[in-house]
Design a protein around this motif. Structure first.
Motif, mmCIF file in Angstrom:
data_model
loop_
_atom_site.group_PDB
_atom_site.id
_atom_site.type_symbol
_atom_site.label_atom_id
_atom_site.label_comp_id
_atom_site.label_asym_id
_atom_site.label_seq_id
_atom_site.Cartn_x
_atom_site.Cartn_y
_atom_site.Cartn_z
ATOM 1 N N GLU A 68 -15.334 -4.569 -4.269
ATOM 2 C CA GLU A 68 -14.191 -5.448 -4.047
ATOM 3 C C GLU A 68 -14.551 -6.608 -3.131
ATOM 4 O O GLU A 68 -14.164 -7.764 -3.381
ATOM 5 N N TYR A 85 -14.725 5.623 -2.999
ATOM 6 C CA TYR A 85 -14.039 4.468 -2.427
ATOM 7 C C TYR A 85 -14.975 3.577 -1.627
ATOM 8 O O TYR A 85 -14.725 2.369 -1.498
ATOM 9 N N ASN A 102 -9.706 2.752 1.192
ATOM 10 C CA ASN A 102 -10.042 1.394 0.765
ATOM 11 C C ASN A 102 -9.815 0.363 1.873
ATOM 12 O O ASN A 102 -10.754 -0.366 2.235
ATOM 13 N N PRO A 103 -8.619 0.260 2.471
ATOM 14 C CA PRO A 103 -8.471 -0.716 3.567
ATOM 15 C C PRO A 103 -9.329 -0.391 4.778
ATOM 16 O O PRO A 103 -9.783 -1.311 5.478
ATOM 17 N N ASN A 117 -7.133 2.992 -8.614
ATOM 18 C CA ASN A 117 -6.899 3.741 -7.366
ATOM 19 C C ASN A 117 -5.435 4.131 -7.204
ATOM 20 O O ASN A 117 -5.114 5.086 -6.498
ATOM 21 N N ASN A 177 -5.428 -6.044 5.707
ATOM 22 C CA ASN A 177 -5.739 -4.665 5.322
ATOM 23 C C ASN A 177 -5.404 -3.672 6.422
ATOM 24 O O ASN A 177 -5.432 -2.461 6.174
ATOM 25 N N TYR A 236 0.813 -1.214 0.000
ATOM 26 C CA TYR A 236 0.000 0.000 0.000
ATOM 27 C C TYR A 236 0.849 1.269 0.000
ATOM 28 O O TYR A 236 0.395 2.311 -0.473
ATOM 29 N N THR A 280 -16.415 -5.530 6.076
ATOM 30 C CA THR A 280 -16.389 -6.990 5.986
ATOM 31 C C THR A 280 -17.302 -7.653 7.013
ATOM 32 O O THR A 280 -18.092 -8.546 6.652
ATOM 33 N N THR A 310 -15.022 -0.264 -2.669
ATOM 34 C CA THR A 310 -14.649 -1.258 -1.671
ATOM 35 C C THR A 310 -15.739 -2.309 -1.502
ATOM 36 O O THR A 310 -15.440 -3.507 -1.381
ATOM 37 N N PHE A 314 -12.386 0.882 4.732
ATOM 38 C CA PHE A 314 -13.720 0.360 4.419
ATOM 39 C C PHE A 314 -13.727 -1.167 4.419
ATOM 40 O O PHE A 314 -14.736 -1.785 4.786
ATOM 41 N N VAL A 315 -12.626 -1.797 4.001
ATOM 42 C CA VAL A 315 -12.550 -3.263 4.057
ATOM 43 C C VAL A 315 -12.724 -3.735 5.495
ATOM 44 O O VAL A 315 -13.492 -4.657 5.786
#
Length: 516
Positions: free
Chosen positions: A432, A425, A343-344, A317, A156, A24, A351, A429, A346-347
């Motif tokens: 993704e 994002y 992004n990470p 991105n 992440n 990242y 999740t 996400t 929101f992951v």
């Protein structure tokens, strides 16, 4: 969430966090770093970025083959961590780029990127193979999907921290030298120092104005030597700060290496699995399964075709979307690289929500098949780019290159708010999370048992092909009004969603998933 999970899951995930940290860091800074370090055109730097990220996934096939041949998966993983660390050490050396040394220094930088990509290839797929081995134990078999989702969340965490590091170290180093960060100055400094670029008066005035903002008074009365000295100093200090972020990557890699070395005894050895499975299938049994294998491989390649276009769109991105954050978004004191942390973040946040949603549907008997989830993910990615298209069309944004050549005051007045990146994002996400971990799940379902390694490699290969196309985004971004670039990605995602929906019934039959 952690109930009934094998003990080796968390150490394996922590071992992967260092690699994700470095990944990242590169995702956030590589394109912008190549531009600020060497004065490369954005199209050229994104070409390097595309080949680098494609190499990470293509070389995973090589890493898998090496581990298969040597039957030493853990040793291959350790070698990968060491090779990646060496690559980051080379990148951390702060050598100032000049007209005399640019050729060999850029070659050295690309060589370091190759080391990182090759080390990643030795590491990435083989660690995932070991994680999969944890769930071959019948005691944990039912937790395989949730286990990989937990693994995805943990790795992440490294990605969440990394985008803050490079801007923080760069700003600190600029402050030490009584300078401040400005994203527009490196390009203007390179343009002034270039022997081939003819710098227009508008950009010369922009250089004077921005120099005053970072504490230097330049004007038409300043000598060429004074201006050149300022440009060289700013570029030197600016890029030294980025080099120090690669030192942080070295530290993260060493931490991951230590974690893996201390915990590897508690992790399974995939070589034992290979030895066990070779006796399960005779030649006659494999021949009898030939028709089913052809169907499964056909289904796999159909999904891989869709995956190519998802990664082509999603991994913008690190290319055109990074350029958009730098050029068109009013972030004030927030550096463009930091937006990669969305992004990470929101992951990690989404999740558990998505896991709960799928579980709630399953309890009601409304199970959504994996192919349908992938199709939904492509639709969400299309929504993200449609949203960005509308915003940029309403604001009448020109091409990236035309925008950067406008007077500073006009640019600042025209920029959009950071809420655009937050919503963008968010949608990307969620898309993704419907595609990436579930795509891996689909591969594990459809792959013939004696071709599991090959099929996982093909999934990574599809990611590599998508990454090879990343340069297209910045090319359109700098050549046309930028809404046209986002239309291309929205169309690609929408068409892919339609293709996936058209194949859903067939894919459900092949994988024996419930249809509805």
């Amino acid at each position: 969430m952690f109930k009934n999970q094998p003990k080796g899951l968390i150490p394996a995930a922590l071992s992967n966090m260092g690699e994700r940290f470095g990944y990242y860091i590169m995702n956030a800074v590589l394109v912008l770093f190549l531009c600020s370090k060497f004065g490369l055109k954005e199209e050229t730097s994104t070409m390097v970025y595309s080949f680098f990220y494609a190499g990470i996934y293509i070389l995973s096939l090589v890493g898998g083959l090496i581990a298969d041949r040597t039957q030493n998966y853990k040793g291959t993983i350790i070698s990968g961590l060491c090779v990646m660390t060496l690559g980051y050490i080379v990148l951390a050396i702060p050598i100032f780029a000049t007209a005399e040394n640019t050729a060999w220094l850029l070659t050295l930088t690309c060589s370091a990127l190759f080391l990182i990509a090759f080390g990643n290839g030795l590491f990435k797929g083989n660690l995932q193979a070991i994680v999969g081995q944890l769930y071959d134990n019948p005691k944990y078999a039912a937790q395989r999907d949730s286990g990989f989702q937990i693994f995805y969340v943990f790795i992440n965490i490294g990605g969440l921290i990394a985008p803050f590091v490079a801007p923080m170290l760069r700003s600190w180093w600029l402050d030490v030298h009584n300078l401040v960060y400005n994203s527009d100055l490196p390009a203007l400094c390179h343009q002034y120092l270039s022997v081939t670029d003819n710098m227009g008066m508008e950009n010369i005035n922009n250089l004077y104005a921005l120099a005053s903002q970072v504490g230097h008074n330049l004007s038409a009365s300043s000598s060429s030597a004074e201006i050149s000295a300022f440009c060289s100093e700013y570029l030197k200090i600016f890029n030294e700060g980025i080099h120090y972020s690669f030192i942080a990557s070295v530290a993260a890699m060493l931490i991951s290496l230590c974690i893996f070395l201390f915990t590897k005894k508690g992790l399974p050895t995939p070589a034992k699995k290979v030895a066990a499975e070779t006796v399960k299938y005779s030649a006659e049994e494999k021949k009898a399964m030939a028709k089913e294998i052809r169907q499964r491989m056909g289904a796999l390649f159909a999904v891989l075709g869709v995956a190519i276009f998802f990664w082509f769109s999603f991994h913008q991105n690190g290319t055109s979307l990074s350029l958009f954050a730098r050029d068109f978004v009013k972030t004030d004191s927030i550096a463009p690289e930091i937006w990669q942390a969305l992004n990470p973040l929101f992951v990690i946040l989404l999740t558990p929500v998505i896991m709960w949603y799928f579980a709630a549907l399953a309890r009601k008997g409304k199970v959504i098949s994996t192919p349908k989830k992938i199709a939904i993910g492509m639709g969400l990615a299309a929504v993200a780019y449609i949203f960005l298209t509308v915003v940029c069309a309403i604001d009448v944004f020109p091409s990236g290159e035309a925008f950067r050549n406008m007077p500073i005051a006009e640019r600042e007045a025209a920029k959009t708010g950071p809420w655009v990146l937050i919503l963008l994002y968010f949608f990307l996400t969620v898309a993704e999370l419907f595609i990436s971990p579930l795509g891996l799940s689909f591969v594990s379902k459809v792959a013939p048992k004696h071709l599991q390694g090959l099929c996982q490699g093909l999934w990574l290969g599809a990611t590599a092909v998508g990454n090879l196309l990343l340069w297209i985004g910045p090319l359109i971004y700098n050549a046309c009004p930028i809404w046209q670039a986002w239309v291309v990605f929205a169309a690609v995602c929408f068409i892919s969603m339609g293709a996936m929906l058209a194949m859903v019934n067939w894919l459900e039959r092949v994988t024996d998933e419930p249809q509805g």
